[in-house]
Design a protein around this motif. Sequence first.
Motif, PDB file in Angstrom:
ATOM      1  N   UNK A   1       9.448   0.084   1.551  1.00  0.00           N
ATOM      2  CA  UNK A   1       9.557  -1.367   1.378  1.00  0.00           C
ATOM      3  C   UNK A   1       8.204  -2.054   1.411  1.00  0.00           C
ATOM      4  N   UNK A   2       7.191  -1.359   1.922  1.00  0.00           N
ATOM      5  CA  UNK A   2       5.838  -1.895   1.991  1.00  0.00           C
ATOM      6  C   UNK A   2       5.010  -1.517   0.766  1.00  0.00           C
ATOM      7  N   UNK A   3       5.587  -0.737  -0.127  1.00  0.00           N
ATOM      8  CA  UNK A   3       4.840  -0.153  -1.239  1.00  0.00           C
ATOM      9  C   UNK A   3       5.423  -0.517  -2.596  1.00  0.00           C
ATOM     10  N   UNK A   4       6.725  -0.328  -2.738  1.00  0.00           N
ATOM     11  CA  UNK A   4       7.365  -0.428  -4.046  1.00  0.00           C
ATOM     12  C   UNK A   4       7.319  -1.834  -4.638  1.00  0.00           C
ATOM     13  N   UNK A   5       7.603  -2.905  -3.876  1.00  0.00           N
ATOM     14  CA  UNK A   5       7.616  -4.231  -4.511  1.00  0.00           C
ATOM     15  C   UNK A   5       6.287  -4.610  -5.169  1.00  0.00           C
ATOM     16  N   UNK A   6       5.174  -4.346  -4.492  1.00  0.00           N
ATOM     17  CA  UNK A   6       3.874  -4.695  -5.070  1.00  0.00           C
ATOM     18  C   UNK A   6       3.593  -3.874  -6.325  1.00  0.00           C
ATOM     19  N   UNK A   7       3.878  -2.576  -6.280  1.00  0.00           N
ATOM     20  CA  UNK A   7       3.611  -1.721  -7.442  1.00  0.00           C
ATOM     21  C   UNK A   7       4.461  -2.144  -8.637  1.00  0.00           C
ATOM     22  N   UNK A   8       5.734  -2.473  -8.398  1.00  0.00           N
ATOM     23  CA  UNK A   8       6.586  -2.932  -9.500  1.00  0.00           C
ATOM     24  C   UNK A   8       6.084  -4.266 -10.041  1.00  0.00           C
ATOM     25  N   UNK A   9       5.633  -5.147  -9.154  1.00  0.00           N
ATOM     26  CA  UNK A   9       5.073  -6.435  -9.594  1.00  0.00           C
ATOM     27  C   UNK A   9       3.850  -6.212 -10.484  1.00  0.00           C
ATOM     28  N   UNK A  10       2.975  -5.294 -10.090  1.00  0.00           N
ATOM     29  CA  UNK A  10       1.788  -5.018 -10.909  1.00  0.00           C
ATOM     30  C   UNK A  10       2.182  -4.459 -12.275  1.00  0.00           C
ATOM     31  N   UNK A  11       3.171  -3.570 -12.298  1.00  0.00           N
ATOM     32  CA  UNK A  11       3.619  -3.003 -13.573  1.00  0.00           C
ATOM     33  C   UNK A  11       4.229  -4.083 -14.460  1.00  0.00           C
ATOM     34  N   UNK A  12       5.064  -4.956 -13.879  1.00  0.00           N
ATOM     35  CA  UNK A  12       5.688  -6.019 -14.667  1.00  0.00           C
ATOM     36  C   UNK A  12       4.664  -7.042 -15.132  1.00  0.00           C
TER      37      UNK A  12
ATOM     38  N   UNK B   1      -1.769  -0.155 -19.527  1.00  0.00           N
ATOM     39  CA  UNK B   1      -1.891   0.705 -18.350  1.00  0.00           C
ATOM     40  C   UNK B   1      -3.214   0.484 -17.632  1.00  0.00           C
ATOM     41  N   UNK B   2      -4.292   0.329 -18.369  1.00  0.00           N
ATOM     42  CA  UNK B   2      -5.597   0.131 -17.741  1.00  0.00           C
ATOM     43  C   UNK B   2      -5.600  -1.126 -16.880  1.00  0.00           C
ATOM     44  N   UNK B   3      -5.145  -2.243 -17.437  1.00  0.00           N
ATOM     45  CA  UNK B   3      -5.109  -3.492 -16.684  1.00  0.00           C
ATOM     46  C   UNK B   3      -4.179  -3.375 -15.485  1.00  0.00           C
ATOM     47  N   UNK B   4      -3.060  -2.692 -15.646  1.00  0.00           N
ATOM     48  CA  UNK B   4      -2.112  -2.540 -14.545  1.00  0.00           C
ATOM     49  C   UNK B   4      -2.741  -1.772 -13.386  1.00  0.00           C
ATOM     50  N   UNK B   5      -3.520  -0.744 -13.686  1.00  0.00           N
ATOM     51  CA  UNK B   5      -4.134   0.047 -12.614  1.00  0.00           C
ATOM     52  C   UNK B   5      -5.241  -0.726 -11.917  1.00  0.00           C
ATOM     53  N   UNK B   6      -6.048  -1.473 -12.659  1.00  0.00           N
ATOM     54  CA  UNK B   6      -7.071  -2.299 -12.006  1.00  0.00           C
ATOM     55  C   UNK B   6      -6.416  -3.328 -11.089  1.00  0.00           C
ATOM     56  N   UNK B   7      -5.364  -3.962 -11.555  1.00  0.00           N
ATOM     57  CA  UNK B   7      -4.668  -4.954 -10.737  1.00  0.00           C
ATOM     58  C   UNK B   7      -4.133  -4.315  -9.464  1.00  0.00           C
ATOM     59  N   UNK B   8      -3.527  -3.149  -9.589  1.00  0.00           N
ATOM     60  CA  UNK B   8      -2.970  -2.467  -8.427  1.00  0.00           C
ATOM     61  C   UNK B   8      -4.069  -2.090  -7.436  1.00  0.00           C
ATOM     62  N   UNK B   9      -5.193  -1.624  -7.946  1.00  0.00           N
ATOM     63  CA  UNK B   9      -6.294  -1.235  -7.056  1.00  0.00           C
ATOM     64  C   UNK B   9      -6.816  -2.416  -6.255  1.00  0.00           C
ATOM     65  N   UNK B  10      -6.737  -3.612  -6.808  1.00  0.00           N
ATOM     66  CA  UNK B  10      -7.193  -4.794  -6.076  1.00  0.00           C
ATOM     67  C   UNK B  10      -6.387  -5.032  -4.801  1.00  0.00           C
ATOM     68  N   UNK B  11      -5.215  -4.453  -4.720  1.00  0.00           N
ATOM     69  CA  UNK B  11      -4.393  -4.622  -3.532  1.00  0.00           C
ATOM     70  C   UNK B  11      -4.792  -3.750  -2.372  1.00  0.00           C
ATOM     71  N   UNK B  12      -5.724  -2.792  -2.598  1.00  0.00           N
ATOM     72  CA  UNK B  12      -6.155  -1.861  -1.552  1.00  0.00           C
ATOM     73  C   UNK B  12      -4.940  -1.103  -0.995  1.00  0.00           C
ATOM     74  N   UNK B  13      -4.939  -0.810   0.312  1.00  0.00           N
ATOM     75  CA  UNK B  13      -3.826  -0.110   0.945  1.00  0.00           C
ATOM     76  C   UNK B  13      -3.736   1.345   0.526  1.00  0.00           C
ATOM     77  N   UNK B  14      -2.504   1.830   0.343  1.00  0.00           N
ATOM     78  CA  UNK B  14      -2.263   3.228  -0.055  1.00  0.00           C
ATOM     79  C   UNK B  14      -2.425   3.321  -1.565  1.00  0.00           C
TER      80      UNK B  14
END
Length: 302
Positions: A239-250, A256-269
Amino acid sequence: MNEPTPAATPAPAHRIAARRSLEGLALGDAFGERWFPLFRDPQQAYEEIRARRTPEEPLWHWTDDTAMALGVQRVLDQYGEIRQPALARVFALGYAADPARGYGYGMHELLPRLLEEPDRWVELASGLFDGEGSLGNGAAMRAAPLGAWFRDSLLRVVEQAMLSAQVTHAHPEGVAGAIAVAVAAALSTRGELSIDAVADATPDSAVREGLLRAARLAFDTEPWKGADLLGNGARVRADDTVPFAVWCAARHPDDLTAALWTTAEGFGDVDTTCAITGGIVGARTGVEGVPEEWLRRREPLP
């Protein structure tokens, strides 16, 4: 007179979709893993990511996220569906072949025992964490290719994701995380990815509640703020992981490149959040449009 060489039989569409998702997942996993050393200096790491500077390491190795996704893929390739005893054996053999891929505490406890007694997977998985089962993000991180495989039926996606999760993650939250990611990948292949639709297919859970919050979070929100509100995997819970990752994908369903950069900005796991995002977006895009340098550096897949 030489006979003409028969044309190769095209791979079925579901296999192609699953492979595209797996390629995206592995790229996200390896890309995300490269940021951990820089997190010792968070300001520098944030500046590097915001500036879109590619990590300098010449080789990007993937982690347990990809290793376990490969296990799911092998079972699907062999049986066309999830068969839990077979998946337990495949996970155990993958761990034995390379236990240093970054597996979490629960898997270090479970997988060696599954190698000796794979038919006891129900008892062993349920016994983790004082009998509660794992609610970690490990079942979610490997689920996207499965969603792409069964994309024609969301009911089948949910069923198969549940079966794939239960082998290692008996807690309902761990199962819900896998279902959410698999559904997101299935919708992604159709060009129909929406967070509301993912939440609708996810069982009542903290994961679903997080997805509903993510659905209300504007896409122009800074990713660090999104991670602050939704979680970034730092607690290694579904529950601490999936919502943010799905938000970045959506937020970047076709890039894919932009999605991964956005996700990396969140730090964490970040290897796991990027693996989830990569698997979801990659189910639609594959690795098309990704910098060639990234593909050269990423550890190859079998």
